[in-house]
Design an enzyme around this catalytic site. Structure first.
Site, mmCIF file in Angstrom:
data_model
loop_
_atom_site.group_PDB
_atom_site.id
_atom_site.type_symbol
_atom_site.label_atom_id
_atom_site.label_comp_id
_atom_site.label_asym_id
_atom_site.label_seq_id
_atom_site.Cartn_x
_atom_site.Cartn_y
_atom_site.Cartn_z
ATOM 1 N N HIS A 1 1.014 61.644 22.451
ATOM 2 C CA HIS A 1 0.914 60.216 22.604
ATOM 3 C C HIS A 1 0.638 59.666 20.951
ATOM 4 C CE1 HIS A 1 -3.507 60.590 23.331
ATOM 5 N NE2 HIS A 1 -3.496 59.368 22.600
ATOM 6 N N ASP B 1 -0.686 67.685 25.990
ATOM 7 C CA ASP B 1 -0.603 66.407 25.133
ATOM 8 C C ASP B 1 -0.913 66.720 23.515
ATOM 9 O OD1 ASP B 1 -0.594 63.726 24.008
ATOM 10 O OD2 ASP B 1 -2.344 63.101 25.313
ATOM 11 N N SER C 1 -8.407 60.674 20.287
ATOM 12 C CA SER C 1 -7.041 61.556 20.649
ATOM 13 C C SER C 1 -6.634 62.214 19.442
ATOM 14 C CB SER C 1 -6.068 60.374 20.971
ATOM 15 O OG SER C 1 -6.565 59.804 22.002
#
Length: 715
Positions: A86, A223, A647
């Site tokens: 992402h 991810d 992240s």
């Protein structure tokens, strides 16, 4: 290179001390604080010397980088960067078309020549130096300054420190505040401008579970994605060019496929965004009762408009994929915060803590005036925030925001560069151009019109007392926007960029309806900005005094003294650990590839690539099979202290080797931004073994597996 920090003699030493033991796993520590946490690191089993973790010029910290909103790390000497799927989504979307949809199909460059441009917004920042500049920012600020004068004085000093640091244009510098304005550090980062997309799995892997599984556990999401940093032939950052060469990263992380087990220690390094651990009870109630519900309602409505406006048009759907993904993520987090506040009364907990602090302060502080001033400036901040939120609704159009940015730039360019507002100096011009250019990848006039009309209708329902004075009469009617969008030229990227450099008179003479609207709204917007300076200046005067007292109070109790996250490099630590979200239920700490097959359906977001399903059914696990689980682990939980911005953060084992990537938190953990509950706070990570297994068995990314240094389990 940065090795240690020497504080100004006038600065209170208490800020760096940690009396007694830190609260287990809580804390987003500045690297220079880690030597004071030796006992904690040793307690959980970290074998890396704390002094090494504190040195930004040495491995592993020299391999940890920022993407300007996400974290990442170098994993080869040739500038190969690993981060979340992402986090690379913007670059993936930028290169996707309905015919070549890399979001759905994935992308792999088998050679360097096949790597795709990440776009002007895809940047890599390498932190090289951190220095305490508190004295230079705060010393000798006059006691009689108004809030606005104080704000402008601090801003002027910060800009001077940045200009001094950026004498070499290869670097981007910043001077963020720590402890809500009590400390300031100058951060010097090498800014790499040519960043290319190397590999991203299909979103059937990289976004498996989608928004349904977002913040949920169990989770089975791969991810991850890979980028590569490029520089000029001379080794210095350069604009994108076919002549550029891969950046020779000084250090990179060794990848360990040996794996982890329950209870093993982990280190996590990255750039966490924002936390609010030191907010007052009144600020928590404002967020819980006013700010978050309004934000959730606005995003929910906006997402519904986007979905309706793009329905049945694949090209439009691709353009707004990144926008919708980002909005959905913010929405889920906001809803999680509201649910978390409902489940555990954080404000009530803070009431008790605040009362205890005030009782301590009555005996040890400098008098009651500070606390009275504190309550007053916070009330003013919350009141102004509501007007700013109303203005945001009234101007919720990408074209209007572009016009406003362009007009503001023209106004600021009338001043000497050093006197311009931050964000509109010459150093910011490339970022403004990048934002205005990026719009072409995520904008459709008809969709923007629908979003703006809906926002104007929402604005009309806001209590008039909470709207900026004079704004109503300046706004277009929601049902009359068609003529604005039909007549404007700002939807064209080249014509939009052509406004950069034009003077104020050109804007005032323009007939373009969005330029006209931006000029018309300028007085109200400027008034809000000036009032914000006054409020922020008063906050800058009062909050740091309060924080100094809070830190002294916490230190007297032996509690951790770490600053709230502010997008600067931090290190956290913890252990692989399950948790109990409610009575009788234990979750974690690992999920496996079998869970992917169990969740698979014939509908997005639980579609699974056929090659992955076949590999699982054939049990082709190879060296990536966990000896305890007897299969390939996908995701795992740890007790590390993380938040947004983490992240893509490197998750390392006790030796500093890469064993995973952080990408999410459990739903029960969302309130950790405000209150860290050790019993239920868990971060979610991609297990490196799953990533390597997909690369080998599903996507055949053999070139990248060879490029990285991978430590495999001993046979």
């Amino acid at each position: 290179m940065f090795k240690s920090i020497v504080l100004p003699a006038t600065f209170p030493v208490l800020l760096l001390g940690v009396a007694g033991h830190a609260m287990a796993d809580e804390g987003q520590w500045q690297p220079h604080q880690l030597p004071q946490l030796k006992s904690e690191l040793k307690r959980i089993g970290i074998t890396m010397p704390a002094e090494k973790l504190a040195d930004l010029s040495k491995h592993p910290m020299s391999a940890i980088v920022s993407l300007g909103g996400c974290s990442a790390s170098f994993v080869s000497p040739d500038g190969l960067v690993v981060t979340n799927h992402h986090c690379g989504y913007g670059a993936i979307q930028r290169n996707s078309t309905p015919e070549k949809n890399y979001i759905v199909d994935g992308f792999l460059a088998k050679t360097r020549a096949e790597e795709l441009p990440g776009g002007p917004n895809t940047l890599v920042y390498v932190t090289e130096k951190v220095e305490n500049v508190t004295d230079r920012v705060l010393k000798d600020l006059g006691a009689n300054l108004t809030g606005r004068q104080r704000n402008e004085a601090i801003s002027s000093r910060v800009k001077a420190l940045i200009a001094e640091c950026e004498s070499d244009k290869a670097y981007r510098c910043s001077v963020p505040a720590f402890h809500r304005g009590l400390e300031y550090y100058r951060i010097k980062q090498l800014m790499i401008r040519d960043v290319r997309l190397v590999y991203a799995p299909s979103d059937k892997i990289g976004n498996f579970g989608g928004d349904i599984d977002n913040y949920e556990w169990p989770r089975q999401t791969g991810d991850y994605s890979f980028l590569r940093a490029y520089v000029g032939p001379d080794g210095r950052p350069a604009d994108p060019s076919p002549n550029n060469v891969p950046y020779k990263s000084k250090d990179y992380l060794v990848v360990s496929a040996e794996g982890l087990k329950n209870g093993d220690p982990i280190l996590l390094a990255g750039y966490p965004g924002r936390t609010s651990r030191y907010k007052l009870p009144s600020e928590i109630r404002f967020a819980r009762d006013t700010d978050f519900p309004a934000k959730a309602a606005t995003i929910t409505a906006d997402l519904a408009v986007i979905a309706e406006a793009t329905k049945g048009n694949p090209a439009w759907d691709v353009r707004y994929a990144s926008v919708a993904k980002s909005l959905n993520n913010v929405l889920k987090k906001t809803q999680g915060l509201m649910d978390g506040f409902a489940r555990k009364d954080v404000a009530a907990i803070k009431d008790v803590q605040d009362a205890e602090f005030r009782a301590w302060y009555a005996k040890n502080g400098s008098g009651p005036q500070l606390l009275a001033d504190l309550d007053a400036v916070i009330a003013a901040d919350m009141a102004l925030s509501r007007e700013e939120a109303a203005y945001a609704e009234a101007s919720h159009s990408d074209l209007l925001k572009s016009a406003r940015t362009l007009y503001r730039l023209a106004q600021e360019r009338q001043k000497p560069d050093a006197e311009r507002e931050a964000g509109y100096q010459e150093r910011d011009l490339s970022f403004i151009k990048a934002r205005l250019t990026r719009l072409e990848q995520s904008f459709v006039p008809g969709v923007d019109q629908a979003r703006y009309a809906a926002a104007l209708n929402r604005y009309a329902k806001i209590d008039p007392k909470l709207r900026p004075q004079g704004l109503d009469a300046l706004l277009p009617a929601a049902n009359s926007l068609g003529s604005l969008y039909q007549s404007t030229e700002l939807a064209d990227t080249n014509k939009r960029l052509a406004w950069i450099g034009k003077d104020v008179d050109a804007f005032r003479a323009s007939k373009d309806p969005f330029i006209v609207l931006a000029v018309r709204l300028n007085e109200v917007a400027t008034n809000l900005d000036e009032r914000r300076k006054e409020v922020d200046g008063n906050l800058d005067r009062t909050i740091p005094q309060y924080m100094a007292a809070v830190i002294a109070y916490k230190k007297s109790q032996g509690k951790p003294v770490y600053p709230d996250a502010n997008s600067t490099l931090r290190v956290t630590f913890g252990t692989v650990a399950p948790y109990t979200p409610r009575d009788g239920l234990v979750k974690g700490p690992f999920t496996t590839v079998e869970g992917i097959v169990e969740k698979a359906t014939d509908k997005d977001p639980f579609l699974v690539p056929a090659a992955l399903t076949e590999a699982v059914k054939a049990k082709r696990y190879g060296v990536f099979k966990d000896p305890v689980l007897n299969t390939v682990p996908v995701n795992f939980l740890s007790s590390a202290d993380t938040t947004g911005g983490n992240s893509g953060s490197a998750v390392m084992n006790k030796r500093g080797e890469l064993v995973g990537l952080n990408f999410d938190s459990t739903y029960e953990s969302i309130t950790k931004d405000w209150y860290f509950d050790t019993a239920i706070t868990r971060a979610i990570h991609v297990d490196i073994r799953y990533m390597l297994w997909v690369m080998k068995e599903v996507d055949h990314a053999d070139n990248l597996l060879k490029e990285m240094t991978i430590k495999y389990p001993k046979k």
